[in-house]
Enzyme design. Sequence first.
Site, PDB file in Angstrom:
ATOM      1  N   CYS A  80      18.334   4.589  -3.682  1.00 37.77           N
ATOM      2  CA  CYS A  80      18.099   5.220  -5.066  1.00 37.77           C
ATOM      3  C   CYS A  80      19.184   6.337  -5.314  1.00 37.77           C
ATOM      4  CB  CYS A  80      16.678   5.709  -4.605  1.00 37.77           C
ATOM      5  SG  CYS A  80      16.462   6.939  -3.300  1.00 37.77           S
ATOM      6  N   ARG A 140      21.865  -4.426   3.537  1.00 35.71           N
ATOM      7  CA  ARG A 140      22.570  -4.127   2.452  1.00 35.71           C
ATOM      8  C   ARG A 140      23.777  -4.564   2.455  1.00 35.71           C
ATOM      9  NH1 ARG A 140      19.554   1.275   0.658  1.00 35.71           N
ATOM     10  NH2 ARG A 140      17.664   0.621   0.116  1.00 35.71           N
ATOM     11  N   LYS A 181      25.398   5.554   3.050  1.00 35.38           N
ATOM     12  CA  LYS A 181      24.756   4.680   2.116  1.00 35.38           C
ATOM     13  C   LYS A 181      25.519   4.731   0.867  1.00 35.38           C
ATOM     14  CE  LYS A 181      20.292   4.132   4.239  1.00 35.38           C
ATOM     15  NZ  LYS A 181      18.562   4.409   3.909  1.00 35.38           N
ATOM     16  N   SER A 186       9.863  12.701  -3.285  1.00 40.58           N
ATOM     17  CA  SER A 186       9.038  11.303  -3.141  1.00 40.58           C
ATOM     18  C   SER A 186      10.136  10.217  -2.451  1.00 40.58           C
ATOM     19  CB  SER A 186       8.749  10.731  -4.694  1.00 40.58           C
ATOM     20  OG  SER A 186       9.910  10.840  -5.401  1.00 40.58           O
ATOM     21  N   THR A 205       0.855  -1.152   0.169  1.00 39.27           N
ATOM     22  CA  THR A 205      -0.197   0.124   0.034  1.00 39.27           C
ATOM     23  C   THR A 205       0.986   1.172  -0.053  1.00 39.27           C
ATOM     24  OG1 THR A 205      -0.128  -0.009   2.407  1.00 39.27           O
ATOM     25  CG2 THR A 205      -2.112  -1.010   1.234  1.00 39.27           C
ATOM     26  N   GLN A 264      17.895  15.650  -4.352  1.00 36.83           N
ATOM     27  CA  GLN A 264      17.076  14.571  -4.461  1.00 36.83           C
ATOM     28  C   GLN A 264      15.573  14.653  -4.200  1.00 36.83           C
ATOM     29  OE1 GLN A 264      20.335  12.040  -1.729  1.00 36.83           O
ATOM     30  NE2 GLN A 264      18.220  11.145  -1.699  1.00 36.83           N
ATOM     31  N   ASN A 316      13.887   8.047  -9.076  1.00 32.27           N
ATOM     32  CA  ASN A 316      14.028   7.516  -7.639  1.00 32.27           C
ATOM     33  C   ASN A 316      13.157   6.389  -7.172  1.00 32.27           C
ATOM     34  OD1 ASN A 316      12.698  10.008  -7.348  1.00 32.27           O
ATOM     35  ND2 ASN A 316      12.300   9.359  -5.484  1.00 32.27           N
ATOM     36  N   THR A 317      11.885   6.425  -7.674  1.00 34.86           N
ATOM     37  CA  THR A 317      10.887   5.186  -7.196  1.00 34.86           C
ATOM     38  C   THR A 317      10.683   4.228  -8.244  1.00 34.86           C
ATOM     39  OG1 THR A 317       8.909   6.485  -8.220  1.00 34.86           O
ATOM     40  CG2 THR A 317       9.615   6.724  -5.641  1.00 34.86           C
ATOM     41  N   GLU A 319      21.725   9.183   4.251  1.00 33.07           N
ATOM     42  CA  GLU A 319      21.979   8.982   2.781  1.00 33.07           C
ATOM     43  C   GLU A 319      23.550   8.819   2.480  1.00 33.07           C
ATOM     44  OE1 GLU A 319      19.394   8.467   1.341  1.00 33.07           O
ATOM     45  OE2 GLU A 319      19.554   8.717  -0.576  1.00 33.07           O
ATOM     46  N   HIS A 368      16.180  11.987  -9.080  1.00 34.92           N
ATOM     47  CA  HIS A 368      17.481  12.394  -8.374  1.00 34.92           C
ATOM     48  C   HIS A 368      18.484  12.931  -9.409  1.00 34.92           C
ATOM     49  CE1 HIS A 368      15.329  10.994  -4.550  1.00 34.92           C
ATOM     50  NE2 HIS A 368      16.249  10.179  -4.284  1.00 34.92           N
TER      51      HIS A 368
HETATM   52  N1  LIG Z   1       9.948   6.418  -1.327  1.00 31.80           N
HETATM   53  C1  LIG Z   1      11.144   6.158  -2.178  1.00 31.80           C
HETATM   54  O1  LIG Z   1      11.517   6.923  -3.251  1.00 31.80           O
HETATM   55  C2  LIG Z   1      11.907   5.285  -1.813  1.00 31.80           C
HETATM   56  C3  LIG Z   1      11.823   4.359  -0.459  1.00 31.80           C
HETATM   57  N2  LIG Z   1      12.636   3.482  -0.523  1.00 31.80           N
HETATM   58  C4  LIG Z   1      12.575   2.504   0.820  1.00 31.80           C
HETATM   59  O2  LIG Z   1      11.364   1.797   0.553  1.00 31.80           O
HETATM   60  C5  LIG Z   1      10.767   1.444   1.453  1.00 31.80           C
HETATM   61  C6  LIG Z   1       9.154   1.853   1.508  1.00 31.80           C
HETATM   62  O3  LIG Z   1       9.085   3.259   1.674  1.00 31.80           O
HETATM   63  P1  LIG Z   1       7.708   3.900   1.091  1.00 31.80           P
HETATM   64  O4  LIG Z   1       6.893   3.062   0.273  1.00 31.80           O
HETATM   65  O5  LIG Z   1       8.135   5.039   0.848  1.00 31.80           O
HETATM   66  O6  LIG Z   1       7.042   3.597   2.702  1.00 31.80           O
HETATM   67  P2  LIG Z   1       5.583   3.967   2.896  1.00 31.80           P
HETATM   68  O7  LIG Z   1       5.494   4.344   4.257  1.00 31.80           O
HETATM   69  O8  LIG Z   1       4.653   4.836   1.933  1.00 31.80           O
HETATM   70  O9  LIG Z   1       4.834   2.499   2.922  1.00 31.80           O
HETATM   71  C7  LIG Z   1       5.013   1.516   3.815  1.00 31.80           C
HETATM   72  C8  LIG Z   1       4.503   0.169   3.691  1.00 31.80           C
HETATM   73  O10 LIG Z   1       4.854  -0.867   4.800  1.00 31.80           O
HETATM   74  C9  LIG Z   1       3.435  -0.966   5.470  1.00 31.80           C
HETATM   75  N3  LIG Z   1       4.001  -1.170   6.866  1.00 31.80           N
HETATM   76  C10 LIG Z   1       4.425  -0.223   7.692  1.00 31.80           C
HETATM   77  N4  LIG Z   1       4.439  -0.753   8.843  1.00 31.80           N
HETATM   78  C11 LIG Z   1       4.206  -1.876   8.794  1.00 31.80           C
HETATM   79  C12 LIG Z   1       4.250  -2.907   9.703  1.00 31.80           C
HETATM   80  N5  LIG Z   1       4.598  -2.809  11.177  1.00 31.80           N
HETATM   81  N6  LIG Z   1       3.981  -4.223   9.398  1.00 31.80           N
HETATM   82  C13 LIG Z   1       3.601  -4.674   8.155  1.00 31.80           C
HETATM   83  N7  LIG Z   1       3.506  -3.463   7.046  1.00 31.80           N
HETATM   84  C14 LIG Z   1       3.911  -2.205   7.444  1.00 31.80           C
HETATM   85  C15 LIG Z   1       2.670  -0.069   5.177  1.00 31.80           C
HETATM   86  O11 LIG Z   1       1.147  -0.432   5.222  1.00 31.80           O
HETATM   87  P3  LIG Z   1      -0.114   0.399   5.707  1.00 31.80           P
HETATM   88  O12 LIG Z   1      -0.506   1.369   4.440  1.00 31.80           O
HETATM   89  O13 LIG Z   1      -1.020  -0.419   6.116  1.00 31.80           O
HETATM   90  O14 LIG Z   1       0.835   1.221   6.827  1.00 31.80           O
HETATM   91  C16 LIG Z   1       2.930   0.251   3.571  1.00 31.80           C
HETATM   92  O15 LIG Z   1       2.296  -0.718   2.646  1.00 31.80           O
HETATM   93  C17 LIG Z   1      11.322   2.084   2.830  1.00 31.80           C
HETATM   94  O16 LIG Z   1      12.281   1.144   3.431  1.00 31.80           O
HETATM   95  C18 LIG Z   1      11.870   3.083   2.138  1.00 31.80           C
HETATM   96  O17 LIG Z   1      13.110   3.430   2.727  1.00 31.80           O
HETATM   97  C19 LIG Z   1      13.702   3.219  -1.021  1.00 31.80           C
HETATM   98  C20 LIG Z   1      14.052   4.149  -2.096  1.00 31.80           C
HETATM   99  C21 LIG Z   1      13.179   4.999  -2.496  1.00 31.80           C
HETATM  100  N1  LIG Z   2      16.718   8.081   1.187  1.00 33.81           N
HETATM  101  C1  LIG Z   2      16.148   7.779   0.015  1.00 33.81           C
HETATM  102  C2  LIG Z   2      15.054   6.969  -0.082  1.00 33.81           C
HETATM  103  C3  LIG Z   2      15.306   5.743   0.630  1.00 33.81           C
HETATM  104  O1  LIG Z   2      14.121   5.540   1.290  1.00 33.81           O
HETATM  105  O2  LIG Z   2      16.273   5.137   0.762  1.00 33.81           O
HETATM  106  P1  LIG Z   2      16.696   3.683   1.003  1.00 33.81           P
HETATM  107  O3  LIG Z   2      16.163   2.646   0.126  1.00 33.81           O
HETATM  108  O4  LIG Z   2      18.136   3.695   1.232  1.00 33.81           O
HETATM  109  O5  LIG Z   2      16.017   3.668   2.552  1.00 33.81           O
HETATM  110  C4  LIG Z   2      15.647   9.381  -0.505  1.00 33.81           C
HETATM  111  O6  LIG Z   2      15.539  10.211   0.524  1.00 33.81           O
HETATM  112  O7  LIG Z   2      15.631   9.814  -1.417  1.00 33.81           O
END
Ligand SMILES: NC(=O)C1=CN([C@@H]2O[C@H](COP(=O)(O)OP(=O)(O)OC[C@H]3O[C@@H](n4cnc5c(N)ncnc54)[C@H](OP(=O)(O)O)[C@@H]3O)[C@@H](O)[C@H]2O)C=CC1
Ligand SMILES: N[C@@H](CC(=O)OP(=O)(O)O)C(=O)O
Length: 343
Positions: free
Chosen positions: A149, A110, A204, A178, A10, A175, A321-322, A201, A241
């Site tokens: 990313c 990682r 990383k 999003s 989600t 960056q 980035n996403t 960051e 980014h």
């Molecule tokens: N946004 C970006 O551009 C980037 C993000 N990332 C990484 O990807 C990962 C996800 O990021 P993002 O999608 O932005 O995060 P979000 O907060 O948008 O989504 C998190 C997801 O994890 C679920 N979740 C949260 N807490 C729990 C829990 N306790 N148990 C099970 N499921 C849970 C949420 O469900 P619910 O809806 O029910 O809360 C939701 O589906 C992170 O590790 C982030 O650092 C990496 C690179 C880029």
């Molecule tokens: N930190 C990155 C996104 C991210 O969530 O990275 P990581 O996958 O290393 O947690 C940004 O802010 O653009």
Amino acid sequence: MTRVAVLGATGAVGQRFIQLLSDHPTFEIAALTASADSAGSPYREAAKWRVDTPIPEAVADVEVVETTPEAVPDDVDLIFSSLPSSVAERVESDFCEAGYVVSSNSSNERGADDVPLVIPEINPDHLDLIEVQRDNRGWDGALVKNPNCSTITMVPTLATLDAFGLERVHVSTLQAVSGAGYSGVTSMEILDNVIPYIGGEEEKMETESRKLLGEFDGSQVQWHDVEVSASCNRVATLDGHLENVWAELSDDPTVAEIYAAFDDAATQDLHSAPDPLIETFDEPDRPQPRLDRFLGNGMAVAAGGVQETPAGVQYNTLAHNTLRGAAGASLLNGELLDRNGWL
Ligand SMILES: NC(=O)C1=CN([C@@H]2O[C@H](COP(=O)(O)OP(=O)(O)OC[C@H]3O[C@@H](n4cnc5c(N)ncnc54)[C@H](OP(=O)(O)O)[C@@H]3O)[C@@H](O)[C@H]2O)C=CC1
Ligand SMILES: N[C@@H](CC(=O)OP(=O)(O)O)C(=O)O
């Protein structure tokens, strides 16, 4: 078809997974998980859909389940994980222990010695670290990571420059918001502003690059000894980014030779892999996030502005980035796992 589940389906990255998987030729969605708050609801209610294409009908009414191995059907072949890293740290190993192969975007593990950190075009052979991981951990499943990313934006060009003796790298990032997630940075913080700090960051970028560029000797990855120094900045773009890179090389290639090397960067014959991997620009004012983030369906890296400076070869590089930086990266690793017979 390969049956897949998405953990954290989600979220911002989870929604990108759904978008990319909705018309995938060989992967079909078998389960979607999220937190206990979302479990039991249809996906269309649990996810606040924010992607710029409509929510795929095939998943809209799928019931979201809890993020546990028991909630996922046994016949799932591959799991994509986009959970907050604190959650991923707790649950991903449960899935691997239960026999699932997990392609994860979250940052936990990682750097672990027995966890492959992979960009398919750069270090596909690191996937064989799975054998070491299974010996160490007694898993039937496996855990594979894609990098951060900002790291994934820069490393394709660095891997290319390594042919000229890569010694030292300085990088300054711009960056998109999003990257911090939907609620990560408020409009009051970022409009008319730049924030010159993104927690964790810089470290990383400095460490993940060296692992990705390292040599896998059959039992471990010998990290590359390049020195990387990063400065990370949040700017008011939505996606994409942009990074200014200075690379010190032991050889002395011409600007034309560097462009030619970027143009010839290795590609992979995988559904989501772009060809070319690196799209180059002669214009000094490119790449730009708004114009260039969707090159190669958001999976290509763009590079331009190559010039010689007293601080080394300078250029600009950009990736979505996403897509290339998150969901697309895990998806590509999933395609590599599938092709190489790990599923
Ligand atoms: N946004 C970006 O551009 C980037 C993000 N990332 C990484 O990807 C990962 C996800 O990021 P993002 O999608 O932005 O995060 P979000 O907060 O948008 O989504 C998190 C997801 O994890 C679920 N979740 C949260 N807490 C729990 C829990 N306790 N148990 C099970 N499921 C849970 C949420 O469900 P619910 O809806 O029910 O809360 C939701 O589906 C992170 O590790 C982030 O650092 C990496 C690179 C880029
Ligand atoms: N930190 C990155 C996104 C991210 O969530 O990275 P990581 O996958 O290393 O947690 C940004 O802010 O653009």
